[in-house]
Write a protein that holds these residues in place. Structure first.
Motif, PDB file in Angstrom:
ATOM      1  N   ASP A  36       0.834  -1.210   0.000  1.00 29.66           N
ATOM      2  CA  ASP A  36       0.000   0.000   0.000  1.00 29.66           C
ATOM      3  C   ASP A  36       0.866   1.256   0.000  1.00 29.66           C
ATOM      4  O   ASP A  36       0.549   2.249  -0.683  1.00 29.66           O
ATOM      5  CB  ASP A  36      -0.917  -0.028   1.228  1.00 29.66           C
ATOM      6  CG  ASP A  36      -1.935   1.088   1.217  1.00 29.66           C
ATOM      7  OD1 ASP A  36      -2.400   1.463   0.119  1.00 29.66           O
ATOM      8  OD2 ASP A  36      -2.287   1.590   2.296  1.00 29.66           O
ATOM      9  N   ALA A  37       1.956   1.220   0.768  1.00 22.73           N
ATOM     10  CA  ALA A  37       2.834   2.386   0.862  1.00 22.73           C
ATOM     11  C   ALA A  37       3.836   2.460  -0.292  1.00 22.73           C
ATOM     12  O   ALA A  37       4.472   3.499  -0.502  1.00 22.73           O
ATOM     13  CB  ALA A  37       3.594   2.354   2.193  1.00 22.73           C
ATOM     14  N   GLY A  38       4.009   1.360  -1.009  1.00 26.78           N
ATOM     15  CA  GLY A  38       4.969   1.329  -2.112  1.00 26.78           C
ATOM     16  C   GLY A  38       6.407   1.390  -1.631  1.00 26.78           C
ATOM     17  O   GLY A  38       7.248   2.076  -2.227  1.00 26.78           O
ATOM     18  N   ILE A  39       6.701   0.668  -0.547  1.00 24.81           N
ATOM     19  CA  ILE A  39       8.063   0.702   0.015  1.00 24.81           C
ATOM     20  C   ILE A  39       8.651  -0.698   0.112  1.00 24.81           C
ATOM     21  O   ILE A  39       7.927  -1.699   0.095  1.00 24.81           O
ATOM     22  CB  ILE A  39       8.082   1.341   1.420  1.00 24.81           C
ATOM     23  CG1 ILE A  39       7.270   0.486   2.411  1.00 24.81           C
ATOM     24  CG2 ILE A  39       7.580   2.779   1.379  1.00 24.81           C
ATOM     25  CD1 ILE A  39       7.548   0.829   3.860  1.00 24.81           C
ATOM     26  N   ASN A  40       9.977  -0.728   0.222  1.00 24.60           N
ATOM     27  CA  ASN A  40      10.719  -1.954   0.519  1.00 24.60           C
ATOM     28  C   ASN A  40      11.181  -1.840   1.974  1.00 24.60           C
ATOM     29  O   ASN A  40      11.999  -0.966   2.291  1.00 24.60           O
ATOM     30  CB  ASN A  40      11.919  -2.082  -0.411  1.00 24.60           C
ATOM     31  CG  ASN A  40      12.738  -3.343  -0.128  1.00 24.60           C
ATOM     32  OD1 ASN A  40      12.681  -3.913   0.967  1.00 24.60           O
ATOM     33  ND2 ASN A  40      13.481  -3.784  -1.117  1.00 24.60           N
ATOM     34  N   PRO A  41      10.666  -2.672   2.883  1.00 20.39           N
ATOM     35  CA  PRO A  41      11.006  -2.486   4.306  1.00 20.39           C
ATOM     36  C   PRO A  41      12.497  -2.595   4.582  1.00 20.39           C
ATOM     37  O   PRO A  41      13.000  -1.948   5.513  1.00 20.39           O
ATOM     38  CB  PRO A  41      10.215  -3.604   4.993  1.00 20.39           C
ATOM     39  CG  PRO A  41       9.981  -4.628   3.929  1.00 20.39           C
ATOM     40  CD  PRO A  41       9.819  -3.852   2.660  1.00 20.39           C
ATOM     41  N   PRO A  67      11.555  -9.255  14.131  1.00 17.28           N
ATOM     42  CA  PRO A  67      12.185  -8.794  12.880  1.00 17.28           C
ATOM     43  C   PRO A  67      11.897  -9.638  11.637  1.00 17.28           C
ATOM     44  O   PRO A  67      11.656  -9.063  10.556  1.00 17.28           O
ATOM     45  CB  PRO A  67      13.685  -8.809  13.219  1.00 17.28           C
ATOM     46  CG  PRO A  67      13.721  -8.604  14.700  1.00 17.28           C
ATOM     47  CD  PRO A  67      12.542  -9.369  15.213  1.00 17.28           C
ATOM     48  N   ASP A  68      11.921 -10.941  11.720  1.00 19.07           N
ATOM     49  CA  ASP A  68      11.825 -11.765  10.507  1.00 19.07           C
ATOM     50  C   ASP A  68      10.570 -11.481   9.698  1.00 19.07           C
ATOM     51  O   ASP A  68      10.626 -11.241   8.498  1.00 19.07           O
ATOM     52  CB  ASP A  68      11.887 -13.246  10.874  1.00 19.07           C
ATOM     53  CG  ASP A  68      13.280 -13.684  11.277  1.00 19.07           C
ATOM     54  OD1 ASP A  68      14.240 -13.249  10.627  1.00 19.07           O
ATOM     55  OD2 ASP A  68      13.394 -14.443  12.249  1.00 19.07           O
ATOM     56  N   GLN A  69       9.409 -11.500  10.366  1.00 14.34           N
ATOM     57  CA  GLN A  69       8.167 -11.372   9.593  1.00 14.34           C
ATOM     58  C   GLN A  69       7.858  -9.933   9.197  1.00 14.34           C
ATOM     59  O   GLN A  69       6.996  -9.699   8.352  1.00 14.34           O
ATOM     60  CB  GLN A  69       6.974 -11.990  10.337  1.00 14.34           C
ATOM     61  CG  GLN A  69       6.793 -11.559  11.750  1.00 14.34           C
ATOM     62  CD  GLN A  69       7.583 -12.396  12.741  1.00 14.34           C
ATOM     63  OE1 GLN A  69       8.523 -13.098  12.385  1.00 14.34           O
ATOM     64  NE2 GLN A  69       7.210 -12.339  13.986  1.00 14.34           N
ATOM     65  N   LEU A  70       8.574  -8.934   9.780  1.00 15.61           N
ATOM     66  CA  LEU A  70       8.352  -7.536   9.401  1.00 15.61           C
ATOM     67  C   LEU A  70       9.397  -7.032   8.403  1.00 15.61           C
ATOM     68  O   LEU A  70       9.327  -5.887   7.962  1.00 15.61           O
ATOM     69  CB  LEU A  70       8.358  -6.627  10.639  1.00 15.61           C
ATOM     70  CG  LEU A  70       7.185  -6.769  11.616  1.00 15.61           C
ATOM     71  CD1 LEU A  70       7.277  -5.703  12.703  1.00 15.61           C
ATOM     72  CD2 LEU A  70       5.849  -6.658  10.905  1.00 15.61           C
ATOM     73  N   GLY A  71      10.389  -7.853   8.060  1.00 16.96           N
ATOM     74  CA  GLY A  71      11.460  -7.369   7.196  1.00 16.96           C
ATOM     75  C   GLY A  71      12.389  -6.434   7.947  1.00 16.96           C
ATOM     76  O   GLY A  71      12.937  -5.487   7.361  1.00 16.96           O
ATOM     77  N   ALA A  72      12.561  -6.671   9.248  1.00 17.93           N
ATOM     78  CA  ALA A  72      13.297  -5.738  10.096  1.00 17.93           C
ATOM     79  C   ALA A  72      14.624  -6.291  10.608  1.00 17.93           C
ATOM     80  O   ALA A  72      15.194  -5.752  11.559  1.00 17.93           O
ATOM     81  CB  ALA A  72      12.429  -5.346  11.286  1.00 17.93           C
ATOM     82  N   VAL A  73      15.119  -7.330   9.995  1.00 14.37           N
ATOM     83  CA  VAL A  73      16.386  -7.916  10.449  1.00 14.37           C
ATOM     84  C   VAL A  73      17.518  -6.903  10.256  1.00 14.37           C
ATOM     85  O   VAL A  73      17.620  -6.258   9.214  1.00 14.37           O
ATOM     86  CB  VAL A  73      16.680  -9.216   9.674  1.00 14.37           C
ATOM     87  CG1 VAL A  73      18.059  -9.761  10.038  1.00 14.37           C
ATOM     88  CG2 VAL A  73      15.601 -10.265   9.973  1.00 14.37           C
ATOM     89  N   VAL A  74      18.337  -6.757  11.294  1.00 11.13           N
ATOM     90  CA  VAL A  74      19.447  -5.793  11.314  1.00 11.13           C
ATOM     91  C   VAL A  74      18.927  -4.370  11.105  1.00 11.13           C
ATOM     92  O   VAL A  74      19.515  -3.567  10.356  1.00 11.13           O
ATOM     93  CB  VAL A  74      20.528  -6.148  10.269  1.00 11.13           C
ATOM     94  CG1 VAL A  74      21.853  -5.471  10.641  1.00 11.13           C
ATOM     95  CG2 VAL A  74      20.756  -7.656  10.169  1.00 11.13           C
ATOM     96  N   LYS A  75      17.824  -4.054  11.730  1.00  8.13           N
ATOM     97  CA  LYS A  75      17.254  -2.702  11.681  1.00  8.13           C
ATOM     98  C   LYS A  75      16.819  -2.306  13.099  1.00  8.13           C
ATOM     99  O   LYS A  75      16.572  -3.172  13.948  1.00  8.13           O
ATOM    100  CB  LYS A  75      16.024  -2.674  10.761  1.00  8.13           C
ATOM    101  CG  LYS A  75      16.281  -3.075   9.320  1.00  8.13           C
ATOM    102  CD  LYS A  75      16.932  -1.956   8.538  1.00  8.13           C
ATOM    103  CE  LYS A  75      15.884  -1.167   7.808  1.00  8.13           C
ATOM    104  NZ  LYS A  75      16.454  -0.107   6.952  1.00  8.13           N
ATOM    105  N   PRO A  76      16.660  -1.003  13.381  1.00  7.74           N
ATOM    106  CA  PRO A  76      16.170  -0.585  14.701  1.00  7.74           C
ATOM    107  C   PRO A  76      14.755  -1.103  14.951  1.00  7.74           C
ATOM    108  O   PRO A  76      13.831  -0.779  14.208  1.00  7.74           O
ATOM    109  CB  PRO A  76      16.186   0.949  14.610  1.00  7.74           C
ATOM    110  CG  PRO A  76      17.162   1.258  13.529  1.00  7.74           C
ATOM    111  CD  PRO A  76      17.018   0.137  12.530  1.00  7.74           C
TER     112      PRO A  76
END
Length: 380
Positions: A36-41, A67-76
């Protein structure tokens, strides 16, 4: 400066979800929000916030599993131990402070996995003064609060029943509301009295679901296709002691005052077009409407009976069906409220779409045994 919602995604809402785990419903909601936002997490998001209570999840340090299911690995990434609207407030501060340009907020409920819900709530009570108060179900505390409120404000059984009738009938227009039903005041009054003076049908049943929002700074939001602005946020807590709580939703009053001040709203009843408020017990909707200054004390129940808060009324409330129609989503409750406000403001609410709405408010309470809550004001 400003912060806007540029993407939303959700999964559910269902009475139970035996085919998917909590990780899978989080992933489903996140994938839809990013599209919806047109972004790459992995490239575009600066901060990930998940809203969860370890005790509802059944294990500790929940943020380690995010992190895994949100695409947030190695991210704040961090966890807010509270409702989704607290996460919105946190993302708002991350963006306004310059720490992030894009932030993601997630909350979910896998309530159907909880087999002993009453005992889980009891475990959150003061271990010395409250937890050991006999074998009573904790819903009795809500019933005590209801008894004081209805007696103090001279509210009748029929007026409480009108809340149930409105919300369950509203839910019939919402494909994501599993507890919608065509009910009448008589149906409600014939429902069993389970926690005197509270009837069974006045208690929201539990539900599963997940919500993800993508928020962005104004410089990014202005390029987005359909931004909805976060006009104001607020949160507040009273005390955990039942003997000194206000029993009038003071937490919601102070949260709203904080949010309205940020939004520049001085007369909420005139400036807000519609509201989604916490109605996990039917009487709470009346109490919260007063606390949000959308109606005056002693007049709210009468206005409810007159249709003032109906879908075609002067101030529509819980058009989604509320918790009575959708279910108790635990810490995702405020997410469902905010989701409905954003969908309405975008003109994407389908059969239940309101006309000419520009400002909506979402409110959630942290449920028994707390006297805490949060409010967010959204606008276009």
């Amino acid at each position: 400066m400003g912060v806007a919602v540029i993407g939303v995604g959700y999964y559910g809402f269902n009475a139970n979800t035996p085919d998917l785990s909590w990780k899978e419903i989080m992933y489903e909601a996140a994938t839809r929000a990013y599209a919806d936002a047109g972004i790459n997490p992995r490239k575009d998001v600066d901060s990930f916030i998940t809203c969860a209570e370890d005790i509802y999840e059944g294990f500790a340090i929940f943020d380690e599993f995010v992190p895994d299911q949100l695409g947030a690995v190695v991210k704040p990434t961090c966890t807010i131990c509270g409702d989704f609207l607290y996460g919105i407030a946190t993302a708002y501060m991350h963006i306004e402070s310059g720490l992030a340009d894009v932030a993601v907020v997630e909350a979910h409920s896998k309530a159907s996995d909880i087999l002993t819900f009453g005992n889980v709530i009891k475990f959150a009570m003061d271990p010395i003064w409250l937890r050991n108060v006999g074998k009573a179900h904790p819903y009795y505390f809500a019933a005590l609060e209801m008894a004081q409120y209805v007696n103090e404000c001279c509210i009748t059984e029929e007026q409480i029943a009108e809340v149930v009738v409105k919300n369950k009938n509203n839910a019939l227009l919402n494909d994501s509301a599993p507890y919608g039903a065509k009910v009448t005041v008589e149906d409600v009054l014939n429902s069993p009295m389970v926690f005197d003076p509270m009837r069974k049908i006045e208690i929201a049943q539990r539900a599963d679901g997940a919500i993800v929002f993508v928020l962005a700074s104004d410089k990014i939001a202005k390029e987005a296709e359909d931004p909805v602005w976060v006009k104001g946020v607020g949160w507040w807590s009273e005390t955990s002691n039942f003997d000194t709580m206000s029993f009038n939703a003071y937490y919601a009053y102070k949260s709203a005052k904080m949010a309205y001040k940020l939004a520049g709203i001085t007369n909420p009843a005139k400036e807000i077009d519609f509201a989604e408020v916490d109605d996990r017990f039917a009487f709470k909707e009346l109490q919260h409407l007063e606390a949000l200054q959308l109606s005056k004390r002693y007049e709210t129940a009468t206005l409810m009976q007159e249709g003032y808060f109906a879908r075609d009324g002067a101030l529509p409330v819980n058009i989604s069906g509320g918790n009575l129609g959708i279910g108790n989503l635990l810490e995702a409750t405020g997410g469902q409220k905010a989701l409905e406000v954003v969908l309405q403001l975008r003109g994407l609410a389908g059969k239940r779409q309101l006309s000419d709405v520009e400002v909506g408010v979402a409110q959630a309470w942290r449920y028994i045994p707390t006297a805490s809550g949060a409010v967010a004001v959204f606008g276009v």
